[in-house]
Design a protein around this motif. Sequence first.
Motif, PDB file in Angstrom:
ATOM      1  N   GLY A 339       0.851  -1.174   0.000  1.00  0.00           N
ATOM      2  CA  GLY A 339       0.000   0.000   0.000  1.00  0.00           C
ATOM      3  C   GLY A 339       0.892   1.232   0.000  1.00  0.00           C
ATOM      4  O   GLY A 339       2.057   1.173   0.413  1.00  0.00           O
ATOM      5  N   TYR A 340       0.357   2.355  -0.488  1.00  0.00           N
ATOM      6  CA  TYR A 340       1.169   3.581  -0.541  1.00  0.00           C
ATOM      7  C   TYR A 340       0.272   4.788  -0.309  1.00  0.00           C
ATOM      8  O   TYR A 340      -0.825   4.879  -0.864  1.00  0.00           O
ATOM      9  CB  TYR A 340       1.869   3.702  -1.893  1.00  0.00           C
ATOM     10  N   MET A 341       0.748   5.695   0.523  1.00  0.00           N
ATOM     11  CA  MET A 341       0.014   6.935   0.789  1.00  0.00           C
ATOM     12  C   MET A 341       1.015   8.072   0.893  1.00  0.00           C
ATOM     13  O   MET A 341       1.967   8.004   1.660  1.00  0.00           O
ATOM     14  CB  MET A 341      -0.781   6.829   2.092  1.00  0.00           C
ATOM     15  N   SER A 342       0.792   9.101   0.109  1.00  0.00           N
ATOM     16  CA  SER A 342       1.702  10.248   0.120  1.00  0.00           C
ATOM     17  C   SER A 342       1.125  11.368   0.965  1.00  0.00           C
ATOM     18  O   SER A 342       0.004  11.300   1.463  1.00  0.00           O
ATOM     19  CB  SER A 342       1.933  10.751  -1.304  1.00  0.00           C
ATOM     20  N   GLN A 343       1.914  12.437   1.087  1.00  0.00           N
ATOM     21  CA  GLN A 343       1.486  13.598   1.873  1.00  0.00           C
ATOM     22  C   GLN A 343       0.207  14.206   1.313  1.00  0.00           C
ATOM     23  O   GLN A 343      -0.596  14.773   2.041  1.00  0.00           O
ATOM     24  CB  GLN A 343       2.600  14.644   1.880  1.00  0.00           C
ATOM     25  N   ARG A 344       0.006  14.080   0.018  1.00  0.00           N
ATOM     26  CA  ARG A 344      -1.167  14.666  -0.618  1.00  0.00           C
ATOM     27  C   ARG A 344      -2.370  13.749  -0.572  1.00  0.00           C
ATOM     28  O   ARG A 344      -3.375  13.990  -1.239  1.00  0.00           O
ATOM     29  CB  ARG A 344      -0.858  15.038  -2.071  1.00  0.00           C
ATOM     30  N   ALA A 404      -7.999   7.989   2.922  1.00  0.00           N
ATOM     31  CA  ALA A 404      -6.824   7.667   2.094  1.00  0.00           C
ATOM     32  C   ALA A 404      -6.014   6.538   2.710  1.00  0.00           C
ATOM     33  O   ALA A 404      -5.552   5.640   2.006  1.00  0.00           O
ATOM     34  CB  ALA A 404      -5.953   8.911   1.921  1.00  0.00           C
ATOM     35  N   PHE A 405      -5.841   6.584   4.024  1.00  0.00           N
ATOM     36  CA  PHE A 405      -5.091   5.517   4.676  1.00  0.00           C
ATOM     37  C   PHE A 405      -5.852   4.195   4.573  1.00  0.00           C
ATOM     38  O   PHE A 405      -5.265   3.145   4.270  1.00  0.00           O
ATOM     39  CB  PHE A 405      -4.829   5.855   6.135  1.00  0.00           C
ATOM     40  N   SER A 406      -7.154   4.237   4.806  1.00  0.00           N
ATOM     41  CA  SER A 406      -7.961   3.022   4.732  1.00  0.00           C
ATOM     42  C   SER A 406      -7.947   2.426   3.332  1.00  0.00           C
ATOM     43  O   SER A 406      -7.906   1.204   3.160  1.00  0.00           O
ATOM     44  CB  SER A 406      -9.405   3.323   5.161  1.00  0.00           C
ATOM     45  N   VAL A 407      -7.968   3.287   2.306  1.00  0.00           N
ATOM     46  CA  VAL A 407      -7.907   2.815   0.926  1.00  0.00           C
ATOM     47  C   VAL A 407      -6.546   2.176   0.629  1.00  0.00           C
ATOM     48  O   VAL A 407      -6.454   1.165  -0.067  1.00  0.00           O
ATOM     49  CB  VAL A 407      -8.191   3.979  -0.048  1.00  0.00           C
ATOM     50  N   SER A 408      -5.477   2.761   1.190  1.00  0.00           N
ATOM     51  CA  SER A 408      -4.129   2.243   0.911  1.00  0.00           C
ATOM     52  C   SER A 408      -3.904   0.852   1.493  1.00  0.00           C
ATOM     53  O   SER A 408      -3.011   0.124   1.044  1.00  0.00           O
ATOM     54  CB  SER A 408      -3.067   3.219   1.440  1.00  0.00           C
ATOM     55  N   ILE A 409      -4.710   0.456   2.508  1.00  0.00           N
ATOM     56  CA  ILE A 409      -4.573  -0.889   3.092  1.00  0.00           C
ATOM     57  C   ILE A 409      -5.836  -1.718   2.865  1.00  0.00           C
ATOM     58  O   ILE A 409      -6.027  -2.753   3.493  1.00  0.00           O
ATOM     59  CB  ILE A 409      -4.237  -0.815   4.601  1.00  0.00           C
ATOM     60  N   PHE A 410      -6.676  -1.276   1.942  1.00  0.00           N
ATOM     61  CA  PHE A 410      -7.958  -1.936   1.674  1.00  0.00           C
ATOM     62  C   PHE A 410      -7.755  -3.389   1.241  1.00  0.00           C
ATOM     63  O   PHE A 410      -8.551  -4.268   1.546  1.00  0.00           O
ATOM     64  CB  PHE A 410      -8.709  -1.153   0.590  1.00  0.00           C
ATOM     65  N   HIS A 411      -6.667  -3.644   0.501  1.00  0.00           N
ATOM     66  CA  HIS A 411      -6.382  -4.982  -0.026  1.00  0.00           C
ATOM     67  C   HIS A 411      -5.505  -5.802   0.914  1.00  0.00           C
ATOM     68  O   HIS A 411      -4.953  -6.827   0.517  1.00  0.00           O
ATOM     69  CB  HIS A 411      -5.714  -4.865  -1.399  1.00  0.00           C
ATOM     70  N   GLU A 412      -5.377  -5.344   2.172  1.00  0.00           N
ATOM     71  CA  GLU A 412      -4.584  -6.030   3.197  1.00  0.00           C
ATOM     72  C   GLU A 412      -3.163  -6.314   2.710  1.00  0.00           C
ATOM     73  O   GLU A 412      -2.725  -7.474   2.645  1.00  0.00           O
ATOM     74  CB  GLU A 412      -5.269  -7.338   3.628  1.00  0.00           C
ATOM     75  N   PRO A 413      -2.404  -5.279   2.379  1.00  0.00           N
ATOM     76  CA  PRO A 413      -1.040  -5.493   1.883  1.00  0.00           C
ATOM     77  C   PRO A 413      -0.117  -5.970   3.000  1.00  0.00           C
ATOM     78  O   PRO A 413      -0.421  -5.809   4.190  1.00  0.00           O
ATOM     79  CB  PRO A 413      -0.633  -4.098   1.407  1.00  0.00           C
ATOM     80  N   GLY A 414       1.025  -6.538   2.613  1.00  0.00           N
ATOM     81  CA  GLY A 414       2.005  -6.944   3.615  1.00  0.00           C
ATOM     82  C   GLY A 414       2.678  -5.756   4.260  1.00  0.00           C
ATOM     83  O   GLY A 414       3.093  -5.800   5.419  1.00  0.00           O
TER      84      GLY A 414
END
Length: 505
Positions: A339-344, A404-414
Amino acid sequence: MNAIEVNGISKSYGKVQALQDVTFSVGKGEVFGIIGPDGAGKTSLYRILCTLLLPDKGTASVDGFDTVSQMKEIRRRVGYMPGRFSLYQDLTVEENLKFFATLFGTTVEEGYDSIRAIYSQIERFKDRRAGALSGGMKQKLALSCALVHSPSVLFLDEPTTGVDPVSRKEFWEMLGTLRERGITIVASTPYLDEVRCCDRVAFLDEGRVRGIGTPEVILEQFRDIFNPPGIKRGRDVAGNVTVTQQQTEPQTKPEPETEPKYVIEVEHLVKAFGSFHAVDDISFNVKRGEIFGFLGANGAGKTTAMHMLTGLNQPTSGTGRVVGYDIRTEYEQIKRHIGYMSQRFSLYDDLTVSENIRLFAGIYGMKSEEIRVKSEELLRRLNFADHANDLVASLPLGWKQKLAFSVSIFHEPGVVFLDEPTGGVDPATRRQFWELIYDAAARGITVFVTTHYMDEAEYCDRISIMVDGKIKALGTPDELKERFHQPDMDHVFTYLARQATRGDG
């Protein structure tokens, strides 16, 4: 006579009331802070005072000139440095400076004495494009551009967001020299150490001035907002940090015996651009479910290292594996399993909440039925069910951040990579975000985070600090404070960052 007078200013955008009956004054030569949570109205106020926006009601004057009827006089007398540096990335240092000088009807030569102390520090890079500068250098250039016409009043709208602690300290030292020259400075900032550098501050919330006074008085009066309670740190049976006061039930997952111990493995990683080694032989491992802080000053090599780990760039030499995949040969697989989340915040403002969720879930290869079921579950958990069809642009900043954070880990990444996710965010919202981080770690998701907030560094399980492309320190916050004989992570970071030798060059 005061340098700035604001009387009953109001401004609305449709149904949104950005400013409501705002009144205050700023004395000549004063360093005046305008502080408050995101969406408080700070930027609208700046634009009115710089004559870029007309108020709906009320009056304002700068250096005795009215912001509506005498805007030309004001524009000759003010410098304005908005967030994100206000520079043209494709122009060189010198071309940017000449452009801003021309806008104000002067030349670099005529205004050089006004900027000599600051511009001389970057003048040797005058032929470098602004987009290739480090954060600290961009600061100095943007400030030089704002000062080239010798203004009497300087407006700074969160000028240090995204800049490392050492560069921030240097920036405020530069402001101190400007104050000695009699320049009035109005600044907004989310950093409490910078708030304390002001003579007085006005706390703006929901478009209204809630209080004006010295930093000590205002920070104490509104301590629930600016100094929220610290996150209580506990540990689960696996040794991972958790938020002990959270009421959610534990969601830790048993770790299969066949699963590798490390989610990230890096050995002698190097990334060179010609003779310049942006990343210079770094090695480290990150465990499953660990919160790993990846720190360093602007230009230290953090972003380049992250680009290699996330499959966006390949190394010059060395090896690395992320969630079991080789960063050299299997980078497309890496992209699908992280998962990836930037400052924006990585969201599309012109899509609805549900559309953003479906878009990113689809990018990560999730099936339609799984997306539907998990979307409903996520909306319930975030209390967003009634806002599923709202445009993301209409959401408060804190909601965007949670989504945004929830979307970045929505697919349960490692592993999830967070690149300065809380930059420019107020303390209370930052604290809420870290509760989400702890919850994700408790579920077994590894969190790899960069931040320029040293209080956030204290929340990590382990920290690495990069200097000149190398990892100069690696350990728990307590271990690093003890090793370098420093009272907190801010002092540890400053101590190491000031040992850099390659500087901005």
